[in-house]
Design a protein around this motif. Structure first.
Motif, PDB file in Angstrom:
ATOM      1  N   LEU A  57       0.837  -1.191   0.000  1.00 15.00           N
ATOM      2  CA  LEU A  57       0.000   0.000   0.000  1.00 15.00           C
ATOM      3  C   LEU A  57       0.881   1.253   0.000  1.00 15.00           C
ATOM      4  CD1 LEU A  57      -2.829  -0.859   2.571  1.00 15.00           C
ATOM      5  CD2 LEU A  57      -3.082  -0.524   0.111  1.00 15.00           C
ATOM      6  N   PRO A  58       0.534   2.283  -0.763  1.00 16.42           N
ATOM      7  CA  PRO A  58       1.299   3.536  -0.709  1.00 16.42           C
ATOM      8  C   PRO A  58       1.231   4.136   0.687  1.00 16.42           C
ATOM      9  CG  PRO A  58      -0.151   3.495  -2.634  1.00 16.42           C
ATOM     10  CD  PRO A  58      -0.539   2.331  -1.775  1.00 16.42           C
ATOM     11  N   ALA A  59       2.399   4.510   1.221  1.00 19.81           N
ATOM     12  CA  ALA A  59       2.451   5.005   2.592  1.00 19.81           C
ATOM     13  C   ALA A  59       1.694   6.321   2.736  1.00 19.81           C
ATOM     14  CB  ALA A  59       3.904   5.176   3.031  1.00 19.81           C
ATOM     15  N   ASP A  60       1.721   7.175   1.690  1.00 16.02           N
ATOM     16  CA  ASP A  60       1.051   8.462   1.801  1.00 16.02           C
ATOM     17  C   ASP A  60      -0.460   8.324   1.822  1.00 16.02           C
ATOM     18  OD1 ASP A  60       0.967   7.495  -0.723  1.00 16.02           O
ATOM     19  OD2 ASP A  60       1.611   9.333  -1.739  1.00 16.02           O
ATOM     20  N   VAL A  61      -0.994   7.316   1.131  1.00 14.45           N
ATOM     21  CA  VAL A  61      -2.446   7.126   1.085  1.00 14.45           C
ATOM     22  C   VAL A  61      -2.921   6.254   2.239  1.00 14.45           C
ATOM     23  CG1 VAL A  61      -4.367   6.297  -0.344  1.00 14.45           C
ATOM     24  CG2 VAL A  61      -2.399   7.412  -1.420  1.00 14.45           C
ATOM     25  N   GLN A  62      -2.085   5.352   2.712  1.00  7.35           N
ATOM     26  CA  GLN A  62      -2.495   4.388   3.726  1.00  7.35           C
ATOM     27  C   GLN A  62      -2.957   5.060   5.014  1.00  7.35           C
ATOM     28  OE1 GLN A  62       0.566   1.618   4.780  1.00  7.35           O
ATOM     29  NE2 GLN A  62      -0.799   0.302   5.977  1.00  7.35           N
ATOM     30  N   ARG A  63      -2.312   6.155   5.390  1.00  5.25           N
ATOM     31  CA  ARG A  63      -2.685   6.813   6.650  1.00  5.25           C
ATOM     32  C   ARG A  63      -4.057   7.468   6.576  1.00  5.25           C
ATOM     33  NH1 ARG A  63       1.136  12.200   6.525  1.00  5.25           N
ATOM     34  NH2 ARG A  63       1.380  12.283   4.267  1.00  5.25           N
ATOM     35  N   TYR A  64      -4.600   7.635   5.365  1.00  2.23           N
ATOM     36  CA  TYR A  64      -5.940   8.203   5.209  1.00  2.23           C
ATOM     37  C   TYR A  64      -7.006   7.123   4.976  1.00  2.23           C
ATOM     38  CZ  TYR A  64      -3.783  12.814   4.731  1.00  2.23           C
ATOM     39  OH  TYR A  64      -3.077  13.976   4.965  1.00  2.23           O
ATOM     40  N   MET A  65      -6.588   5.871   4.936  1.00  4.07           N
ATOM     41  CA  MET A  65      -7.520   4.781   4.635  1.00  4.07           C
ATOM     42  C   MET A  65      -8.053   4.153   5.917  1.00  4.07           C
ATOM     43  SD  MET A  65      -5.370   2.966   1.520  1.00  4.07           S
ATOM     44  CE  MET A  65      -6.685   1.816   1.132  1.00  4.07           C
ATOM     45  N   LYS A  66      -9.329   3.815   5.896  1.00  2.00           N
ATOM     46  CA  LYS A  66      -9.966   3.096   6.995  1.00  2.00           C
ATOM     47  C   LYS A  66     -10.496   1.776   6.431  1.00  2.00           C
ATOM     48  CE  LYS A  66     -11.034   7.094   9.821  1.00  2.00           C
ATOM     49  NZ  LYS A  66      -9.871   6.802  10.726  1.00  2.00           N
ATOM     50  N   MET A  67      -9.946   0.653   6.961  1.00  5.56           N
ATOM     51  CA  MET A  67     -10.234  -0.675   6.416  1.00  5.56           C
ATOM     52  C   MET A  67     -11.419  -1.309   7.122  1.00  5.56           C
ATOM     53  SD  MET A  67      -7.658  -0.677   4.319  1.00  5.56           S
ATOM     54  CE  MET A  67      -5.953  -0.146   4.142  1.00  5.56           C
ATOM     55  N   ILE A  68     -12.136  -2.099   6.368  1.00  5.18           N
ATOM     56  CA  ILE A  68     -13.223  -2.920   6.925  1.00  5.18           C
ATOM     57  C   ILE A  68     -13.119  -4.317   6.315  1.00  5.18           C
ATOM     58  CG2 ILE A  68     -14.800  -1.002   7.386  1.00  5.18           C
ATOM     59  CD1 ILE A  68     -16.231  -1.652   4.796  1.00  5.18           C
ATOM     60  N   GLN A  69     -13.466  -5.323   7.108  1.00  6.24           N
ATOM     61  CA  GLN A  69     -13.417  -6.717   6.667  1.00  6.24           C
ATOM     62  C   GLN A  69     -14.800  -7.138   6.215  1.00  6.24           C
ATOM     63  OE1 GLN A  69     -10.476  -8.601   6.872  1.00  6.24           O
ATOM     64  NE2 GLN A  69     -11.474 -10.289   5.773  1.00  6.24           N
ATOM     65  N   LEU A  70     -14.901  -7.519   4.947  1.00  5.90           N
ATOM     66  CA  LEU A  70     -16.154  -8.017   4.388  1.00  5.90           C
ATOM     67  C   LEU A  70     -15.911  -9.416   3.860  1.00  5.90           C
ATOM     68  CD1 LEU A  70     -17.510  -4.880   2.460  1.00  5.90           C
ATOM     69  CD2 LEU A  70     -18.205  -5.738   4.703  1.00  5.90           C
ATOM     70  N   GLY A  71     -16.202 -10.398   4.696  1.00  8.97           N
ATOM     71  CA  GLY A  71     -15.941 -11.772   4.313  1.00  8.97           C
ATOM     72  C   GLY A  71     -14.457 -12.048   4.254  1.00  8.97           C
ATOM     73  N   LYS A  72     -14.020 -12.508   3.075  1.00 11.63           N
ATOM     74  CA  LYS A  72     -12.608 -12.805   2.909  1.00 11.63           C
ATOM     75  C   LYS A  72     -11.824 -11.642   2.299  1.00 11.63           C
ATOM     76  CE  LYS A  72     -13.339 -17.787   2.303  1.00 11.63           C
ATOM     77  NZ  LYS A  72     -13.090 -18.954   1.419  1.00 11.63           N
ATOM     78  N   THR A  73     -12.492 -10.585   1.984  1.00 15.11           N
ATOM     79  CA  THR A  73     -11.829  -9.437   1.361  1.00 15.11           C
ATOM     80  C   THR A  73     -11.776  -8.264   2.344  1.00 15.11           C
ATOM     81  OG1 THR A  73     -13.884  -8.593   0.427  1.00 15.11           O
ATOM     82  CG2 THR A  73     -12.605 -10.132  -0.927  1.00 15.11           C
ATOM     83  N   VAL A  74     -10.755  -7.464   2.161  1.00 14.93           N
ATOM     84  CA  VAL A  74     -10.594  -6.248   2.947  1.00 14.93           C
ATOM     85  C   VAL A  74     -10.849  -5.055   2.032  1.00 14.93           C
ATOM     86  CG1 VAL A  74      -9.026  -4.852   4.331  1.00 14.93           C
ATOM     87  CG2 VAL A  74      -8.911  -7.354   4.462  1.00 14.93           C
TER      88      VAL A  74
END
Length: 369
Positions: A57-74
């Motif tokens: 993941l790009p470090a500059d964009v990753q800090r603005y991302m909020k992840m959620i788990q939907l089944g087997k995919t993130v």
């Protein structure tokens, strides 16, 4: 932050009295930070449905991302970016005790992934400048370059700046070549070229080895000096009243932070006026001698290109109006030079500044097979 000093009319009674009261306050009270209000909030949401590689993941964009788990995919929620670059110091409003309502404008816009990453890097760069000791005002000027200017136009400016350096080098090179071959100051304004009125002067540049030796003046050089002094005399009659009148007008109609600010501004305008004044005697000398053959036209041409490039920067970089007008004054003078070049064509039978004439130049023999 520490509030900026308010601009007041120096001759008016009310604001001036407030300024005197402010000056009587202790220094600690004047430098005390107060709360400011940002009247604008700009929100950007990335609309590109981009699939990232979870392992890189790009470090500059990753800090603005909020992840959620939907089944087997993130998956990640729509990326929200709060634009801090659009918050300029000039837009901040001081919060007084009497303030009961403050304006707030919320702006929403979509943003692409490429533009998002660009703004993140620019925002981090401005923050780094402040960490290295840049003041809030200096960092705000950098913000203005990117916020108040179209990005495509800004990219074109960086491209043109490279040509600016090239033309600077070529102008300097041709200046050296011109003065290396120059044998007299006939037709050259000493005010423009900053040559002292010494009867004898020898200048040797080590490594380049051009030598200027001016002995007793010839008749043409004497007339050049007379025209030069005559032009400065007439222009001084116009310059001094304009500078004094401009200073008085600004004192009566323009607000300043202090008397020192008005004095500095008046001196700066005088410097710009004198810079314009020293370029005009050469036009008068050309008019009197009805010739422009003595001028370094190659160097002039390269400097003219740089002048036009400076005009582009004048629209992009935040600068005082007087400095912006100083960029366009060079355009006017150069256009007059071009008009004089058309008005006074070169006489090919006349000896030029190098002691040569076009008609005396030996013609090449035709090539025979």
């Amino acid at each position: 932050m520490v509030p900026r000093p308010e601009e007041v009319s120096l001759l008016a009674g009310g604001p001036a009295a407030q300024q005197i009261e402010a000056e009587k306050r202790p220094t600690s009270a004047l430098d005390e930070p107060v709360s400011h209000w940002r009247p604008r909030l700009t929100l950007n949401v990335m609309v590109d449905n981009f699939v990232f590689d979870g392992a890189s993941l790009p470090a500059d964009v990753q800090r603005y991302m909020k992840m959620i788990q939907l089944g087997k995919t993130v998956q990640y929620l729509p990326i929200l970016f709060i634009d801090q670059l659009s918050n300029r110091v000039k837009d901040l409003m001081v919060i007084n005790r009497s303030s009961t309502e403050l304006p707030l404008t919320v702006s929403y816009d979509k943003i692409s992934l490429g533009r998002l990453r660009f703004w993140i890097h620019m925002q981090d760069a401005v923050y780094s400048l402040q960490q290295f000791g840049f003041s809030e005002k200096d960092a705000d000027e950098v913000k203005g370059i990117f916020v108040d200017t179209n990005l495509y136009f800004l990219a074109l400016t960086f491209f043109v700046a490279a040509f600016h350096l090239l033309f600077d080098f070529l102008a300097f090179k041709n200046d050296i070549s011109f003065w290396k071959k120059k044998k007299s100051m006939i037709g050259m304004s000493t005010k423009l070229w900053k040559v002292k009125k010494a009867l004898k002067m020898t200048v040797i540049w080590r490594g380049l080895w051009p030598t200027f030796q001016f002995g007793t003046y010839s008749e043409s050089e004497r007339r050049t000096e007379e025209y030069d002094a005559q032009a400065m005399k007439y222009l001084s009659y116009l310059l001094y009243p304009l500078c004094i009148g401009g200073a008085i007008y600004s004192l009566l109609n323009i607000k300043y932070k202090s008397w020192y600010s008005w004095l500095i501004n008046s001196f700066v305008n005088g410097v710009y006026a004198f810079g314009f004044l020293f370029m005009l005697p050469q036009l008068f000398v050309n008019y009197k001698m009805k010739s422009v053959a003595h001028l370094p036209w190659k160097a002039f041409t390269y400097k003219a290109f740089n002048t036009f490039i400076d005009d582009v920067f004048a629209f992009i970089i935040t600068m005082p109006t007087s400095h912006r007008l100083a960029c366009f004054r060079d355009d006017v003078v150069f256009l007059v030079y071009l008009y004089q070049r058309w008005l006074y064509p070169v006489d090919k039978s006349r000896v030029n500044e190098f002691g040569e004439s076009y008609e005396d130049t030996p013609q090449r023999k035709p090539h025979t097979d």
